[in-house]
Scaffold this active site. Sequence first.
Site, PDB file in Angstrom:
ATOM      1  N   ASP A 120       5.911 -14.785 -30.184  1.00 22.78           N
ATOM      2  CA  ASP A 120       6.566 -13.975 -30.957  1.00 22.78           C
ATOM      3  C   ASP A 120       8.089 -13.949 -30.569  1.00 22.78           C
ATOM      4  OD1 ASP A 120       5.996 -12.506 -33.329  1.00 22.78           O
ATOM      5  OD2 ASP A 120       4.754 -11.326 -32.298  1.00 22.78           O
ATOM      6  N   HIS A 178      10.805  -4.077 -38.617  1.00 26.67           N
ATOM      7  CA  HIS A 178       9.360  -4.251 -38.699  1.00 26.67           C
ATOM      8  C   HIS A 178       8.674  -3.212 -38.012  1.00 26.67           C
ATOM      9  CE1 HIS A 178       5.503  -6.859 -38.147  1.00 26.67           C
ATOM     10  NE2 HIS A 178       5.217  -5.686 -37.470  1.00 26.67           N
ATOM     11  N   GLY A 180       4.988  -1.208 -37.930  1.00 26.09           N
ATOM     12  CA  GLY A 180       3.638  -1.268 -38.098  1.00 26.09           C
ATOM     13  C   GLY A 180       3.044  -0.582 -36.639  1.00 26.09           C
TER      14      GLY A 180
END
Length: 368
Positions: A120, A178, A180
């Site tokens: 990542d 992002h 989450g």
Amino acid sequence: MLTVNTGSSSLKAHVVDAERHTVLAERSVSHPPSREETHALLDDLLDAQSRSGDGPVDVVAHRLVHGGSDLRSATRVDDGALRAAWRAAPLAPSHVPTALRLLEFTRERLPDLPQVLCPDTAFHAALPAEASTYPLPEEWRKRYGLRRYGFHGLSYQWAVQQATRLLPGGSDRLLLAHLGGGASVCAVRDGRSVDTSMGFTPLEGLAMTTRSGSIDPGLLLWLLTKDEPMSAADLAEGLYHRSGLLGLSGGRSADTRDLVRAAEDGEEASALALAVFAHRAARELAACATSLDRVDALVFTGEIGWDQPEVRTAICTRLALLGVPDRLTGNRPDDGLLSPADADVPVLVVQAREELSLASEAVAALER
């Protein structure tokens, strides 16, 4: 291609047709699975694929949350790559060890197939020095390799591709969030990451579902050195697993859906949790905007970014100074615009498709 995506509290596995960018089969669990449950899930997926008539799996691609200083791009698995990945494991202890144990299983289960590690952190590997360098003593930075790595790169890579495709005339100056279980923001210029909120570990930056995000380091030193000091293990457990939305809501929930309902019913701790989450996200987005000469669009992705309109609106309301509109439509079934057509800064939502980024990265690694 089999793609394996191990999160801090979930597992997603897909069989992907890498040439057509389509998913042929998938299995997932939204809780930390046991070793037995994990193996059963992957076995079931592989068995289903073998019966489907779509052909056998040819490659296995693994999401690796942290590649450390050595794994800076998708890499075919060999003994050297494994050693490098294990060296990075202490930097993402909730993610990397689990991913590498899964890799051991898939190598045993599919011994003849190439396996690829897709970090990542690779998307942020070329961060400018001013964004990647901590203001710490030079000897520390050199001795321990202290720098800002950034995370959620596979998600950002897909979101950038989709946003560029969807925006009229394209776009090359983007702010992305992002949101989450882990949460971060990123500034992208000409398709490359130039700033991001996460750093050396996935603990920096935004408040998250159970992670604290950035905290005054003096506060942490005080907890470690007060008259009855907290142990490093207790501190780590609290920062990673009992903070964020869960801690702010007094233990009620780490799920924004629960907190939105509770806040609507007047529950003050839940309302505070959501306000802190939105405030921290907006502040980090505004900070990342200073790495761009303009903002062409704001893109939301991740489970919360995709599916929680109240959170998106709360963040956008705080970004009016950047020209971001707060009048947004609700959830939509596909990727696309949420803002009015004439908005100075369009707001888009893109569903996280890390499995497709994994497939693309693995193909590129095998072709190098």
